[in-house]
Design a protein around this motif. Structure first.
Motif, PDB file in Angstrom:
ATOM      1  N   ALA A  93      15.881   7.646   5.575  1.00  0.00           N
ATOM      2  CA  ALA A  93      15.640   6.466   6.637  1.00  0.00           C
ATOM      3  C   ALA A  93      14.589   5.769   5.637  1.00  0.00           C
ATOM      4  O   ALA A  93      14.615   4.695   5.717  1.00  0.00           O
ATOM      5  N   LEU A  94      13.498   6.374   5.439  1.00  0.00           N
ATOM      6  CA  LEU A  94      12.208   5.742   4.901  1.00  0.00           C
ATOM      7  C   LEU A  94      12.598   4.999   3.510  1.00  0.00           C
ATOM      8  O   LEU A  94      12.412   3.979   3.284  1.00  0.00           O
ATOM      9  N   LEU A  95      13.480   5.854   2.878  1.00  0.00           N
ATOM     10  CA  LEU A  95      13.963   5.241   1.471  1.00  0.00           C
ATOM     11  C   LEU A  95      14.727   4.036   1.532  1.00  0.00           C
ATOM     12  O   LEU A  95      14.511   3.168   0.776  1.00  0.00           O
ATOM     13  N   SER A  96      15.465   4.015   2.609  1.00  0.00           N
ATOM     14  CA  SER A  96      16.429   2.800   2.802  1.00  0.00           C
ATOM     15  C   SER A  96      15.720   1.667   3.065  1.00  0.00           C
ATOM     16  O   SER A  96      16.096   0.426   2.738  1.00  0.00           O
ATOM     17  N   VAL A  97      14.375   1.779   3.994  1.00  0.00           N
ATOM     18  CA  VAL A  97      13.623   0.623   4.272  1.00  0.00           C
ATOM     19  C   VAL A  97      12.776   0.395   2.883  1.00  0.00           C
ATOM     20  O   VAL A  97      12.825  -0.687   2.726  1.00  0.00           O
ATOM     21  N   PHE A  98      12.490   1.192   2.345  1.00  0.00           N
ATOM     22  CA  PHE A  98      11.505   0.826   0.941  1.00  0.00           C
ATOM     23  C   PHE A  98      12.235   0.710  -0.184  1.00  0.00           C
ATOM     24  O   PHE A  98      11.974   1.528  -1.092  1.00  0.00           O
ATOM     25  N   LYS A  99      13.104   0.137  -0.246  1.00  0.00           N
ATOM     26  CA  LYS A  99      14.118   0.107  -1.219  1.00  0.00           C
ATOM     27  C   LYS A  99      13.423  -0.220  -2.567  1.00  0.00           C
ATOM     28  O   LYS A  99      12.452  -1.029  -2.565  1.00  0.00           O
ATOM     29  N   GLY A 100      14.151   0.253  -3.709  1.00  0.00           N
ATOM     30  CA  GLY A 100      13.428   0.031  -5.019  1.00  0.00           C
ATOM     31  C   GLY A 100      13.306  -1.381  -5.451  1.00  0.00           C
ATOM     32  O   GLY A 100      12.584  -1.623  -6.279  1.00  0.00           O
ATOM     33  N   ARG A 101      14.336  -2.142  -5.026  1.00  0.00           N
ATOM     34  CA  ARG A 101      14.584  -3.458  -5.570  1.00  0.00           C
ATOM     35  C   ARG A 101      13.477  -4.399  -4.930  1.00  0.00           C
ATOM     36  O   ARG A 101      13.282  -5.590  -5.332  1.00  0.00           O
ATOM     37  N   LEU A 102      12.671  -3.756  -3.895  1.00  0.00           N
ATOM     38  CA  LEU A 102      11.542  -4.723  -3.259  1.00  0.00           C
ATOM     39  C   LEU A 102      10.601  -5.436  -4.074  1.00  0.00           C
ATOM     40  O   LEU A 102      10.474  -6.598  -3.936  1.00  0.00           O
ATOM     41  N   GLY A 103      10.290  -4.710  -5.203  1.00  0.00           N
ATOM     42  CA  GLY A 103       9.403  -5.220  -6.134  1.00  0.00           C
ATOM     43  C   GLY A 103       9.904  -6.324  -7.119  1.00  0.00           C
ATOM     44  O   GLY A 103       9.281  -6.746  -8.070  1.00  0.00           O
ATOM     45  N   ASP A 104      11.199  -6.301  -6.890  1.00  0.00           N
ATOM     46  CA  ASP A 104      11.900  -7.169  -8.146  1.00  0.00           C
ATOM     47  C   ASP A 104      11.893  -8.513  -7.842  1.00  0.00           C
ATOM     48  O   ASP A 104      12.132  -9.196  -7.055  1.00  0.00           O
ATOM     49  N   VAL A 105      11.232  -9.268  -8.952  1.00  0.00           N
ATOM     50  CA  VAL A 105      10.669 -10.774  -8.647  1.00  0.00           C
ATOM     51  C   VAL A 105      12.170 -11.491  -8.876  1.00  0.00           C
ATOM     52  O   VAL A 105      12.179 -12.850  -8.760  1.00  0.00           O
ATOM     53  N   ARG A 106      13.159 -10.685  -9.580  1.00  0.00           N
ATOM     54  CA  ARG A 106      14.554 -11.686  -9.749  1.00  0.00           C
ATOM     55  C   ARG A 106      15.075 -12.014  -8.520  1.00  0.00           C
ATOM     56  O   ARG A 106      15.686 -13.192  -8.393  1.00  0.00           O
ATOM     57  N   ASP A 107      14.962 -11.336  -7.301  1.00  0.00           N
ATOM     58  CA  ASP A 107      15.187 -11.703  -6.092  1.00  0.00           C
ATOM     59  C   ASP A 107      13.974 -12.636  -5.540  1.00  0.00           C
ATOM     60  O   ASP A 107      13.513 -12.256  -4.368  1.00  0.00           O
ATOM     61  N   LEU A 130       8.647   4.425  14.555  1.00  0.00           N
ATOM     62  CA  LEU A 130       7.687   3.884  13.546  1.00  0.00           C
ATOM     63  C   LEU A 130       8.278   2.555  13.164  1.00  0.00           C
ATOM     64  O   LEU A 130       9.797   2.430  12.647  1.00  0.00           O
ATOM     65  N   ILE A 131       7.753   1.427  13.325  1.00  0.00           N
ATOM     66  CA  ILE A 131       8.269   0.148  13.339  1.00  0.00           C
ATOM     67  C   ILE A 131       7.779  -0.286  11.808  1.00  0.00           C
ATOM     68  O   ILE A 131       6.481  -0.288  11.657  1.00  0.00           O
ATOM     69  N   VAL A 132       8.798  -0.652  11.096  1.00  0.00           N
ATOM     70  CA  VAL A 132       8.244  -1.278   9.551  1.00  0.00           C
ATOM     71  C   VAL A 132       8.767  -2.804   9.694  1.00  0.00           C
ATOM     72  O   VAL A 132       9.877  -3.067  10.015  1.00  0.00           O
ATOM     73  N   LYS A 133       7.658  -3.649   9.406  1.00  0.00           N
ATOM     74  CA  LYS A 133       8.264  -5.140   9.209  1.00  0.00           C
ATOM     75  C   LYS A 133       7.738  -5.665   8.050  1.00  0.00           C
ATOM     76  O   LYS A 133       6.792  -5.535   7.321  1.00  0.00           O
ATOM     77  N   MET A 134       9.033  -5.898   7.240  1.00  0.00           N
ATOM     78  CA  MET A 134       8.895  -6.306   5.977  1.00  0.00           C
ATOM     79  C   MET A 134       8.728  -7.921   6.135  1.00  0.00           C
ATOM     80  O   MET A 134       9.785  -8.589   6.546  1.00  0.00           O
ATOM     81  N   VAL A 135       7.550  -8.581   5.624  1.00  0.00           N
ATOM     82  CA  VAL A 135       7.440 -10.008   5.537  1.00  0.00           C
ATOM     83  C   VAL A 135       7.854 -10.531   4.425  1.00  0.00           C
ATOM     84  O   VAL A 135       7.023 -10.171   3.380  1.00  0.00           O
ATOM     85  N   CYS A 136       8.845 -11.356   4.405  1.00  0.00           N
ATOM     86  CA  CYS A 136       9.416 -11.685   3.054  1.00  0.00           C
ATOM     87  C   CYS A 136       9.192 -13.275   2.953  1.00  0.00           C
ATOM     88  O   CYS A 136       8.447 -13.851   3.971  1.00  0.00           O
ATOM     89  N   ARG A 137       9.468 -13.749   1.912  1.00  0.00           N
ATOM     90  CA  ARG A 137       9.284 -15.269   1.538  1.00  0.00           C
ATOM     91  C   ARG A 137       9.838 -16.020   2.943  1.00  0.00           C
ATOM     92  O   ARG A 137      10.888 -15.780   3.168  1.00  0.00           O
TER      93      ARG A 137
END
Lengths: 448, 354
Positions: A93-107, A130-137
């Motif tokens: 569950a954690l891993l799917s939230v913190f996906k590896g591609r998050l740091g990829d600037v291509r997206d 545990l509430i995780v909010k990913m604040v994106c562009r």
């Protein structure tokens, strides 16, 4: 009831992802422990032979971090610093939230700018989230609500002061070692002799006849002690850990481009591998195996060694189902005392007896040990060998697995560059190629 | 029994073992004073009988045994051998020797390398890669570390040697055991032809095999294509003495064929043929030259997946001559280099009946 909230930068998100990925190699659950000054992610494997911990410093690692324990009656100010919040979550569950591609600037459009997390523990709302909010562009906010189980967390303790042997080396060097290890090797033996350190990966031998050929490669890598940043190890001391754990640790350490420190005393006592980078204190406590050689000056440990092979063989299988399916039940594993947990990093000698101990299935087990007993015929706990693993197959084609090997191959010799690999037909029934024509068309073409 | 050698040509040795490992799990290696013989005889599928000049692979070479000609016969697991050799690809030197540990005979490959960083295979990291611009923590942090060397990963460029030893378990075969292994005997080939570039041939062959499997297995969907019976993936290869090679596939649903023209039909060397000039005159292939049209074709039917594995030998980059024994077998001779004809791999591929 506790309130915990913290904010991670994009970099922090990537670091957490890498840590969770590493923890996945040890257990399918991640234990989380929040304290005033740090957040600790840990995992203990099902046979309790390996423990991994990532301690994230509140000031360095987080953009914001707030943890306010609610004091109950009778607690005084010093208890505030010792108060903690513990829970367990599924690694997946954690891993799917913190996906590896998050740091990829291509997206660029969906890149995460920061990550806000908090614990929802109020009785008037849904509890244990545990509430995780990913604040994106562009103001996009992705919110994940993960269910956690509020349980006590077990920590492995390691007495750094008692460890006589230590070495420190760049993670990149260790990472290069694992490229050479045979695919199915299980044990890694570390020793030192005449100014050279030796890392040998091997598997317990198969004795009967033709099976000899099925033995995985035994790989020894010998490097000069001067290649270490620090090397203080008793001569001819052999100590063994699991190759799988070593690979998991070294692969993670390399992402931090840091140096790994090993601390150990003698075989059958824990070894700690640790590194500290970017506000992240990573510690791994591993069971070790090995025998004493003549040169050993260390007194023999108080481990009872005459356990029957059967008991050693039974133990892991008896333990693992309980561990895998449910999260450490108090019945099968006594929760650590407050004291034990408090002494997480440095364990004072006087508190040794308060270590959390694995369930003692046999009286012959050392109650203090994280490990299973050393047993004479060396047929032990690491699980079945898988001969059918095809990881090693080198085809003249480029299935995804083999790409790096092929690149190697091609690089090695310019003459091979014209032999571009191309994909062979996959052996997977579901990926047959789509017909380019309908069969009905073909029958028309051929007039019947 | 002693065997010790330094390896001259690691990439050839690695590619050889890689090609062989496609056909069988282990190889019978016969070493003696004069040559190296690698033989793979799998329970099913094509056989390889390779004879290599010692200097094709080894530089210094010491061999000693009680048998005639200092012969040593070993059975070696190919995957392990290949894996071991791959870790030597960038080594400064590599040597191999026969040894024994705890009563298990081993081929011990010793690799010496000078710089740990250079031996590190590329593209091996699978974890998250950060873009440098986006890197979480400034790179120069590492410069503040107590050790002064510039490399952030903690590497120290140095001249100190690192030794890697790869121990491959082997079985030493008794002369009596290997005496019962015989190279296949085939009738005189009807057509000798130089194959087109193997990469091309392999691509087309595999494409055809895939088509054959996908059309014939559509009735039994639950089956894996890999487990399909050999009959469903047969390729028909045919060649004539006029430089033409055809490869085709025929199923109830489709029929496709590719054709190469202008290939070379090598002439037989009178010194190599029994009976000299006279032998050549009555040779099957001489008679085939006089035929034209449909009669001129020599045809074999091979199993597509097996054929694809055979073509894996293309990575060695040798010249390949195919010898067609009509309706019987296909023999491939793979010459490892242009000048040296002492090193040759012989593949025996049986033909299925129509």
């Amino acid at each position: 009831m506790h309130t915990l909230s913290f904010t991670l930068t994009l970099e922090g998100v990537v670091r957490v992802h890498d840590a969770v990925l590493c923890l996945a190699k040890f257990s399918e659950v991640v234990s989380l422990e929040a304290r005033k000054d740090r957040l600790v992610l840990t995992a203990l494997n099902s046979s309790k032979s390996a423990y991994a911990s990532f301690s994230l410093d509140r000031n360095v690692f987080f953009e914001k971090y707030s943890f306010s324990p609610i004091l109950t009656k009778g607690q005084n100010a010093t208890d505030i610093t010792e108060s903690r919040f513990t829970c367990q979550l599924y690694n997946k569950a954690l891993l799917s939230v913190f996906k590896g591609r998050l740091g990829d600037v291509r997206d660029k459009d969906t890149a995460v700018e920061r990550c806000e997390c908090y614990i929802q523990d109020q009785p008037d709302k849904t509890e244990c989230r545990l509430i995780v909010k990913m604040v994106c562009r562009h103001g996009v906010i992705k919110t994940y609500k993960l269910t956690y189980e509020s349980v006590e967390v077990m920590h492995a303790l390691f007495n750094r002061n008692a460890a006589k042997n230590t070495w420190r080396i760049g993670a990149g060097t260790l990472r290069s070692f694992i490229e050479y290890f045979g695919a199915n090797t299980e044990q890694l033996d570390i020793s030192s002799e005449n100014g050279r350190a030796n890392f040998t990966s091997y598997t317990e031998k198969v004795t009967n006849g033709r099976d000899v050929l099925k033995m995985p490669l035994q790989t020894s890598i010998t490097i000069d002690n001067l290649d270490f940043e620090d090397f203080t190890v008793q001569e001819q001391l052999h100590i063994g850990i699991s190759v799988k754990d070593f690979k998991a640790i070294v692969t993670h350490a390399e992402t931090l481009q840091t140096s790994v420190t090993a601390l150990y005393n003698f075989p059958s006592r824990p070894m700690q591998l640790s590194y500290n980078e970017h506000g992240m204190q990573c510690e791994f406590t591993l069971m070790t195996i090995g025998e004493y050689r003549g040169a050993s000056e260390t007194p023999a440990p108080a481990v009872v060694r005459h356990a029957s092979p059967a008991s050693a063989a039974n133990q892991p299988s008896r333990q693992s189902p309980a561990q895998v399916t449910s999260i450490q039940k108090p019945t099968s594993m006594p929760p650590p005392t407050e004291t034990a947990s408090r002494s997480f990093t440095r364990e004072p000698q006087s508190q040794r007896t308060q270590r959390p101990s694995p369930p003692p299935p046999k009286a012959s087990l050392d109650p203090e040990s994280l490990f299973l007993p050393l047993d004479e015929d060396e047929d032990r706990v690491w699980g079945e060998r898988n001969y059918d693993d095809d990881e090693d197959t080198l085809g003249w084609n480029a299935s995804a697995k083999n790409v790096s090997e092929l690149n190697d191959m091609r690089k090695a010799s310019a003459s091979s560059s014209r032999l571009e690999p191309y994909p062979a037909w996959p052996e997977d029934p579901n990926s047959r190629i789509a017909p380019t024509q309908r069969i009905s068309d073909i029958t028309t073409l051929f007039g019947d | 029994m002693r065997f010790k050698a330094s390896i001259r040509n690691i990439s050839t040795f690695t590619r050889l073992t890689a090609s062989l490992s496609l056909l069988g799990k282990d190889v019978w290696l016969q070493l003696n004073n004069e040559q190296l013989r690698f033989t793979v005889v799998p329970e099913q599928g094509s056989q390889v009988w390779a004879v290599l000049a010692i200097e094709t692979i080894f530089e210094t070479y010491t061999i000693q045994s009680a048998a005639e000609n200092n012969t040593i016969n070993l059975r070696i697991p190919l995957l392990a051998l290949n894996r071991a050799l791959r870790s030597a690809l960038n080594a400064t030197s590599a040597s191999i020797r026969l040894t024994k540990k705890e009563n298990v005979p081993l081929l011990s490959l010793t690799i010496i390398t000078n710089n740990l960083t250079s031996i590190r295979p590329a593209n091996s990291i699978t974890t998250t890669n950060l873009n440098p611009e986006n890197a979480p923590f400034p790179e120069d942090l590492s410069a503040n570390d107590s050790f002064a060397e510039p490399n952030a990963a903690g590497f120290f460029p140095h001249d100190r040697e690192t030794t890697i030893t790869q121990d491959i378990p082997v079985v030493v075969l008794a002369p009596a055991t290997v005496a019962s292994i015989h190279e296949p005997v085939c009738p005189q080939p009807d057509v000798h032809i130089m194959l087109p570039p193997l990469l091309q041939l392999k691509a087309i062959s595999e494409r055809f095999t895939k088509l054959a499997l996908s059309t014939s297995t559509s009735a039994t969907r639950d089956r894996r294509a890999a487990d399909a019976p050999a009959s469903s993936s047969r390729l028909i290869l045919s060649a004539n003495a006029h430089g033409v090679l055809r490869i085709g596939v025929e199923t109830p649903a489709l029929k496709i064929e590719s054709k190469w023209e202008g290939l070379t039909n090598p002439e037989l060397d009178p010194e190599q043929v029994e009976g000299g000039e006279e032998g050549i005159r009555v040779h099957a292939s001489t008679r085939m030259k006089e035929r034209h049209g449909d009669e001129a074709w020599s045809v074999v039917r091979v199993e597509g997946r097996d054929w694809g594995r055979v073509l894996g030998v293309g990575r060695l980059g040798g010249r390949v001559i195919a010898c067609f024994c009509h309706e019987h077998a296909l023999i491939l001779y793979v010459y490892l280099s242009n000048e040296d004809t002492e090193s040759v791999l012989t593949y025996y591929i049986a033909s299925y009946s129509a």
